[in-house]
Design a protein around this motif. Structure first.
Motif, PDB file in Angstrom:
ATOM      1  N   LEU A  68      11.142  -0.787   4.206  1.00 25.00           N
ATOM      2  CA  LEU A  68      11.097   0.677   4.082  1.00 25.00           C
ATOM      3  C   LEU A  68       9.671   1.099   3.753  1.00 25.00           C
ATOM      4  N   GLU A  69       9.150   2.028   4.507  1.00 25.50           N
ATOM      5  CA  GLU A  69       7.790   2.526   4.263  1.00 25.50           C
ATOM      6  C   GLU A  69       7.849   4.054   4.198  1.00 25.50           C
ATOM      7  N   ARG A  70       7.336   4.597   3.103  1.00 29.54           N
ATOM      8  CA  ARG A  70       7.481   6.052   2.944  1.00 29.54           C
ATOM      9  C   ARG A  70       6.567   6.845   3.877  1.00 29.54           C
ATOM     10  N   GLY A  71       5.495   6.238   4.337  1.00 36.31           N
ATOM     11  CA  GLY A  71       4.607   6.903   5.300  1.00 36.31           C
ATOM     12  C   GLY A  71       4.630   6.115   6.601  1.00 36.31           C
TER      13      GLY A  71
ATOM     14  N   GLY B 152      -4.696  -5.528  -7.529  1.00 42.26           N
ATOM     15  CA  GLY B 152      -5.905  -4.776  -7.863  1.00 42.26           C
ATOM     16  C   GLY B 152      -6.784  -4.547  -6.658  1.00 42.26           C
ATOM     17  N   THR B 153      -8.058  -4.909  -6.795  1.00 41.19           N
ATOM     18  CA  THR B 153      -9.012  -4.657  -5.717  1.00 41.19           C
ATOM     19  C   THR B 153      -9.064  -5.796  -4.707  1.00 41.19           C
ATOM     20  N   GLY B 154      -8.202  -6.812  -4.877  1.00 40.10           N
ATOM     21  CA  GLY B 154      -8.411  -8.013  -4.057  1.00 40.10           C
ATOM     22  C   GLY B 154      -7.193  -8.570  -3.363  1.00 40.10           C
ATOM     23  N   GLY B 155      -6.260  -7.731  -2.947  1.00 35.31           N
ATOM     24  CA  GLY B 155      -5.029  -8.278  -2.378  1.00 35.31           C
ATOM     25  C   GLY B 155      -4.988  -8.400  -0.872  1.00 35.31           C
ATOM     26  N   PHE B 156      -5.996  -7.871  -0.168  1.00 31.97           N
ATOM     27  CA  PHE B 156      -5.970  -8.038   1.296  1.00 31.97           C
ATOM     28  C   PHE B 156      -6.096  -9.521   1.627  1.00 31.97           C
ATOM     29  N   LYS B 157      -7.026 -10.170   0.943  1.00 28.66           N
ATOM     30  CA  LYS B 157      -7.256 -11.588   1.210  1.00 28.66           C
ATOM     31  C   LYS B 157      -6.044 -12.449   0.894  1.00 28.66           C
ATOM     32  N   ALA B 158      -5.091 -11.883   0.128  1.00 27.49           N
ATOM     33  CA  ALA B 158      -3.953 -12.673  -0.331  1.00 27.49           C
ATOM     34  C   ALA B 158      -2.684 -12.406   0.468  1.00 27.49           C
TER      35      ALA B 158
ATOM     36  N   GLU C  90      11.384   6.869   2.067  1.00 21.29           N
ATOM     37  CA  GLU C  90      10.891   6.593   0.712  1.00 21.29           C
ATOM     38  C   GLU C  90      12.017   6.069  -0.186  1.00 21.29           C
ATOM     39  N   ALA C  91      11.766   4.988  -0.898  1.00 21.62           N
ATOM     40  CA  ALA C  91      12.734   4.507  -1.896  1.00 21.62           C
ATOM     41  C   ALA C  91      12.578   5.373  -3.137  1.00 21.62           C
ATOM     42  N   THR C  92      13.700   5.844  -3.678  1.00 26.61           N
ATOM     43  CA  THR C  92      13.619   6.765  -4.823  1.00 26.61           C
ATOM     44  C   THR C  92      14.332   6.223  -6.064  1.00 26.61           C
TER      45      THR C  92
ATOM     46  N   GLY D 142      -1.191   2.505   3.321  1.00 27.70           N
ATOM     47  CA  GLY D 142      -1.630   2.296   1.932  1.00 27.70           C
ATOM     48  C   GLY D 142      -2.931   1.500   1.894  1.00 27.70           C
ATOM     49  N   ASN D 143      -3.065   0.667   0.896  1.00 24.52           N
ATOM     50  CA  ASN D 143      -4.325  -0.059   0.724  1.00 24.52           C
ATOM     51  C   ASN D 143      -4.608  -1.047   1.855  1.00 24.52           C
ATOM     52  N   SER D 144      -3.538  -1.541   2.486  1.00 28.92           N
ATOM     53  CA  SER D 144      -3.770  -2.551   3.538  1.00 28.92           C
ATOM     54  C   SER D 144      -4.558  -1.978   4.706  1.00 28.92           C
ATOM     55  N   GLY D 145      -4.496  -0.656   4.904  1.00 24.04           N
ATOM     56  CA  GLY D 145      -5.297  -0.053   5.967  1.00 24.04           C
ATOM     57  C   GLY D 145      -6.515   0.677   5.419  1.00 24.04           C
TER      58      GLY D 145
ATOM     59  N   ASN E  75      -8.776  -0.991   3.059  1.00 21.18           N
ATOM     60  CA  ASN E  75      -9.661  -1.885   2.302  1.00 21.18           C
ATOM     61  C   ASN E  75     -10.880  -2.296   3.111  1.00 21.18           C
ATOM     62  N   THR E  76     -11.749  -3.055   2.457  1.00 18.59           N
ATOM     63  CA  THR E  76     -13.015  -3.437   3.092  1.00 18.59           C
ATOM     64  C   THR E  76     -12.928  -4.839   3.705  1.00 18.59           C
ATOM     65  N   THR E  77     -11.720  -5.364   3.796  1.00 18.66           N
ATOM     66  CA  THR E  77     -11.326  -6.522   4.629  1.00 18.66           C
ATOM     67  C   THR E  77     -11.969  -7.868   4.267  1.00 18.66           C
ATOM     68  N   ILE E  78     -12.423  -8.009   3.043  1.00 17.71           N
ATOM     69  CA  ILE E  78     -13.074  -9.278   2.690  1.00 17.71           C
ATOM     70  C   ILE E  78     -12.027 -10.323   2.309  1.00 17.71           C
ATOM     71  N   ILE E  79     -12.197 -11.501   2.866  1.00 20.71           N
ATOM     72  CA  ILE E  79     -11.294 -12.625   2.593  1.00 20.71           C
ATOM     73  C   ILE E  79     -12.145 -13.762   2.019  1.00 20.71           C
TER      74      ILE E  79
ATOM     75  N   GLY F 206       0.642  -4.826   4.005  1.00 21.31           N
ATOM     76  CA  GLY F 206       0.543  -6.221   4.446  1.00 21.31           C
ATOM     77  C   GLY F 206       1.496  -7.135   3.696  1.00 21.31           C
ATOM     78  N   HIS F 207       1.555  -6.978   2.365  1.00 17.80           N
ATOM     79  CA  HIS F 207       2.394  -7.901   1.575  1.00 17.80           C
ATOM     80  C   HIS F 207       3.881  -7.731   1.889  1.00 17.80           C
ATOM     81  N   GLY F 208       4.334  -6.481   2.041  1.00 19.02           N
ATOM     82  CA  GLY F 208       5.748  -6.248   2.334  1.00 19.02           C
ATOM     83  C   GLY F 208       6.121  -6.806   3.701  1.00 19.02           C
TER      84      GLY F 208
HETATM   85  C1  LIG Z   1     -11.126   0.798  -0.935  1.00 17.36           C
HETATM   86  C2  LIG Z   1     -10.438  -0.529  -1.066  1.00 17.36           C
HETATM   87  C3  LIG Z   1     -11.122  -1.679  -0.744  1.00 17.36           C
HETATM   88  C4  LIG Z   1     -10.506  -2.917  -0.865  1.00 17.36           C
HETATM   89  N1  LIG Z   1     -11.174  -4.028  -0.434  1.00 17.36           N
HETATM   90  C5  LIG Z   1     -10.554  -5.228  -0.444  1.00 17.36           C
HETATM   91  C6  LIG Z   1     -11.208  -6.368   0.103  1.00 17.36           C
HETATM   92  O1  LIG Z   1     -12.323  -6.296   0.628  1.00 17.36           O
HETATM   93  N2  LIG Z   1     -10.560  -7.558   0.050  1.00 17.36           N
HETATM   94  C7  LIG Z   1      -9.329  -7.676  -0.511  1.00 17.36           C
HETATM   95  O2  LIG Z   1      -8.815  -8.796  -0.564  1.00 17.36           O
HETATM   96  N3  LIG Z   1      -8.656  -6.597  -0.986  1.00 17.36           N
HETATM   97  C8  LIG Z   1      -9.242  -5.382  -0.968  1.00 17.36           C
HETATM   98  N4  LIG Z   1      -8.592  -4.271  -1.449  1.00 17.36           N
HETATM   99  C9  LIG Z   1      -7.258  -4.420  -2.038  1.00 17.36           C
HETATM  100  C10 LIG Z   1      -6.192  -4.540  -0.968  1.00 17.36           C
HETATM  101  O3  LIG Z   1      -6.336  -3.509  -0.026  1.00 17.36           O
HETATM  102  C11 LIG Z   1      -4.791  -4.438  -1.606  1.00 17.36           C
HETATM  103  O4  LIG Z   1      -4.682  -5.317  -2.707  1.00 17.36           O
HETATM  104  C12 LIG Z   1      -3.721  -4.836  -0.577  1.00 17.36           C
HETATM  105  O5  LIG Z   1      -3.903  -4.153   0.630  1.00 17.36           O
HETATM  106  C13 LIG Z   1      -2.342  -4.530  -1.155  1.00 17.36           C
HETATM  107  O6  LIG Z   1      -1.398  -4.680  -0.120  1.00 17.36           O
HETATM  108  P1  LIG Z   1       0.076  -4.202  -0.368  1.00 17.36           P
HETATM  109  O7  LIG Z   1       0.844  -4.518   0.846  1.00 17.36           O
HETATM  110  O8  LIG Z   1       0.564  -4.776  -1.663  1.00 17.36           O
HETATM  111  O9  LIG Z   1      -0.052  -2.648  -0.637  1.00 17.36           O
HETATM  112  P2  LIG Z   1      -0.229  -1.397   0.348  1.00 17.36           P
HETATM  113  O10 LIG Z   1      -0.950  -1.784   1.573  1.00 17.36           O
HETATM  114  O11 LIG Z   1      -0.778  -0.291  -0.472  1.00 17.36           O
HETATM  115  O12 LIG Z   1       1.252  -1.103   0.786  1.00 17.36           O
HETATM  116  C14 LIG Z   1       2.189  -0.546  -0.088  1.00 17.36           C
HETATM  117  C15 LIG Z   1       2.993   0.445   0.730  1.00 17.36           C
HETATM  118  O13 LIG Z   1       4.080   0.911  -0.065  1.00 17.36           O
HETATM  119  C16 LIG Z   1       4.338   2.227   0.337  1.00 17.36           C
HETATM  120  N5  LIG Z   1       5.145   2.870  -0.699  1.00 17.36           N
HETATM  121  C17 LIG Z   1       4.763   3.287  -1.938  1.00 17.36           C
HETATM  122  N6  LIG Z   1       5.808   3.811  -2.610  1.00 17.36           N
HETATM  123  C18 LIG Z   1       6.882   3.719  -1.777  1.00 17.36           C
HETATM  124  C19 LIG Z   1       8.239   4.102  -1.886  1.00 17.36           C
HETATM  125  N7  LIG Z   1       8.713   4.655  -3.007  1.00 17.36           N
HETATM  126  N8  LIG Z   1       9.066   3.875  -0.839  1.00 17.36           N
HETATM  127  C20 LIG Z   1       8.611   3.298   0.306  1.00 17.36           C
HETATM  128  N9  LIG Z   1       7.315   2.936   0.462  1.00 17.36           N
HETATM  129  C21 LIG Z   1       6.466   3.118  -0.562  1.00 17.36           C
HETATM  130  C22 LIG Z   1       2.964   2.843   0.518  1.00 17.36           C
HETATM  131  O14 LIG Z   1       3.026   3.988   1.360  1.00 17.36           O
HETATM  132  C23 LIG Z   1       2.196   1.690   1.126  1.00 17.36           C
HETATM  133  O15 LIG Z   1       2.130   1.746   2.546  1.00 17.36           O
HETATM  134  C24 LIG Z   1      -9.181  -3.010  -1.354  1.00 17.36           C
HETATM  135  C25 LIG Z   1      -8.486  -1.849  -1.697  1.00 17.36           C
HETATM  136  C26 LIG Z   1      -9.094  -0.611  -1.531  1.00 17.36           C
HETATM  137  C27 LIG Z   1      -8.339   0.636  -1.870  1.00 17.36           C
END
Ligand SMILES: Cc1cc2nc3c(=O)[nH]c(=O)nc-3n(C[C@H](O)[C@H](O)[C@H](O)COP(=O)(O)OP(=O)(O)OC[C@H]3O[C@@H](n4cnc5c(N)ncnc54)[C@H](O)[C@@H]3O)c2cc1C
Length: 417
Positions: free
Chosen positions: A63-66, A366-372, A207-209, A71-74, A76-80, A42-44
């Motif tokens: 760039l997304e390696r999968g 950490g555990t709270g970045g979906f809402k952000a 994947e970025a290396t 990752g965590n964006s798909g 999480n427990t979706t709380i905002i 989500g953040h990217g």
């Molecule tokens: C079980 C669980 C419950 C949660 N519940 C909540 C909640 O209720 N509310 C809330 O606000 N937050 C929650 N969170 C936290 C939230 O999900 C994350 O903080 C947020 O999704 C982070 O988003 P992101 O885009 O930074 O990371 P991600 O969504 O993890 O995206 C990072 C991406 O980078 C990719 N990547 C990694 N390395 C490389 C590379 N070398 N090259 C290319 N791509 C790469 C990964 O494959 C991944 O897709 C929860 C997290 C978990 C695990």
């Protein structure tokens, strides 16, 4: 981009749903971009979208390696929500909440944002002191939060055991009415589709290396599994894998990666119409639109990149849920999973340029970045495009670990995240 509307639904319905174009193109990397974003969570994707929309920077690759949202964006427990303690955090999470409130319209994609409200229950005198402190801080800054008596908690969450001889007696609580849940995949897909429509290229399975620098040390290119991609600027937005890419770029981060687990039950009829969280155990639960109870607790106790569930956490979280919501003890568990989250020592994110000029990062949620997600993307895009951090993003610099200007939300909000 074909706009989604009631009319387009009817039109496609009449054509047997055969005419929908793909929501975004499957791009192959070009040799060069103005900006390369690493991480299709989500953040990217939000960073790419706001770069294109707010700053007209459209020669951008994500760039997304999968697969995006894998990752965590798909996971999480979706709380905002925006119930934090320090003014810097409240400004950040209020920006996110405000952007979420109009995101479906902005992206022309239904993110299913349901502002059903959050009820936090306190289970001791100490919890109530923390709650009083939090409410004061939040009300001072205009956050919609109200204190609840035991009776009001019972009314809002009838399934929660509020009896005096409960395993975790409820002393009271608070409610944030604008808080809620959104569909996590929709947030990812909505940003991807809208960014793609503005010219951003989304490259999955790439994947970025590593990083290539100029003699002055500035970023010149990102090395990837698809070869070298030149760029003026790049950003690391990879949550739990931030330290791995920081090491590849030659610097260390104050980030530790842990697994965070979550659970969903079989679908049941409506039993819970708010998000509920109890302070004694840190267990939280909401009911999804499909009827499943979505719940979780704290982090795994040790750092790890093992993205899977385990029995000790299942026992402690499911046990605590069943003790607090006795009727839920009869519901069957459907699924358990984990994501790797990036925890910073002061439990606040990092949105900044790194020691490598031209390389930026957004991590530490950490555990709270979906809402952000909307705010993380908005602020990082501003920093990348203008070269200056936005006023709301400035306190979340990497430099705070040198100056000591920490924003310790674990101590402030009482949540170890
Ligand atoms: C079980 C669980 C419950 C949660 N519940 C909540 C909640 O209720 N509310 C809330 O606000 N937050 C929650 N969170 C936290 C939230 O999900 C994350 O903080 C947020 O999704 C982070 O988003 P992101 O885009 O930074 O990371 P991600 O969504 O993890 O995206 C990072 C991406 O980078 C990719 N990547 C990694 N390395 C490389 C590379 N070398 N090259 C290319 N791509 C790469 C990964 O494959 C991944 O897709 C929860 C997290 C978990 C695990």
């Amino acid at each position: 981009m074909k706009r989604y509307s009631a009319l387009s639904l009817i039109e496609q319905g009449l054509r047997g749903q055969k005419g929908w174009p793909p929501a975004w193109r499957a791009a192959t990397p070009k040799p060069r971009y103005d900006v390369v974003i690493i991480g299709g969570g989500g953040h990217g994707l939000a960073t790419a979208y706001y770069l294109a929309k707010n700053h007209r920077v459209t020669n951008v690759a994500v760039l997304e390696r999968g697969w995006i949202g894998g990752g965590n964006s798909g996971r999480n427990t979706t709380i905002i929500r925006s119930n934090y303690y320090y003014p810097q955090s409240i400004a950040l999470f209020e920006l996110a909440l405000t952007l979420y409130e109009r995101l479906s319209l902005d992206l022309n994609f239904n993110i299913m944002f349901s502002q059903r409200g959050l009820v936090v229950a306190g289970n001791s005198r100490h919890d109530m002191e923390t709650i009083a402190k939090l409410i004061g801080a939040m009300q001072l800054l205009g956050v919609d939060v109200e204190e609840l008596s035991v009776e009001e908690v019972r009314k809002a969450v009838p399934a929660l055991d509020c009896s005096p001889n409960a395993r975790y007696p409820v002393w009271g609580g608070f409610r944030q009415r604008r808080a809620g849940t959104a569909r996590h995949d929709a947030v990812v897909w909505g940003y991807a589709r809208a960014a793609d429509a503005l010219g951003v290229e989304i490259i999955e399975n790439c994947e970025a290396t590593g990083f290539d620098r100029s003699p002055t040390g500035a970023i010149k290119a990102v090395e990837t599994s698809h070869g070298r991609i030149a760029c003026d600027k790049a950003a690391i937005v990879v949550a739990g894998h931030s330290s791995v890419l920081a090491a590849a770029a030659g610097f260390r981060l104050p980030v530790t990666s842990y697994a965070l687990q979550a659970f969903v039950s079989e679908p049941v009829k409506p039993v819970l119409d708010v998000v509920c969280w109890t302070l004694a155990t840190g267990v939280y639960v909401s009911q999804s639109d499909k009827g499943g109870l979505v719940f979780g607790g704290g982090l795994d106790l040790y750092p790890s990149y093992a993205q899977r569930g385990n029995l000790p956490i299942a026992q402690s979280v499911v046990g605590a849920l069943a003790e607090q919501f006795p009727s839920f003890g009869r519901i069957r568990l459907l699924r358990q999973w984990a994501g790797i989250v990036d925890v910073v020592h002061d439990s606040s994110p990092i949105i900044d340029e790194t020691p490598l000029p031209g390389l930026y990062m957004n991590c530490g949620w950490g555990t709270g970045g979906f809402k952000a997600i909307p705010a993380g993307g908005y602020l990082l895009a501003h920093h990348i495009a203008t070269g200056r951090s936005h006023d709301i993003g400035a306190p979340f610099s990497l430099n705070r670990f040198r100056t000591g200007a920490l924003i310790d939300e674990a101590a402030g909000a009482g949540i170890a995240h």
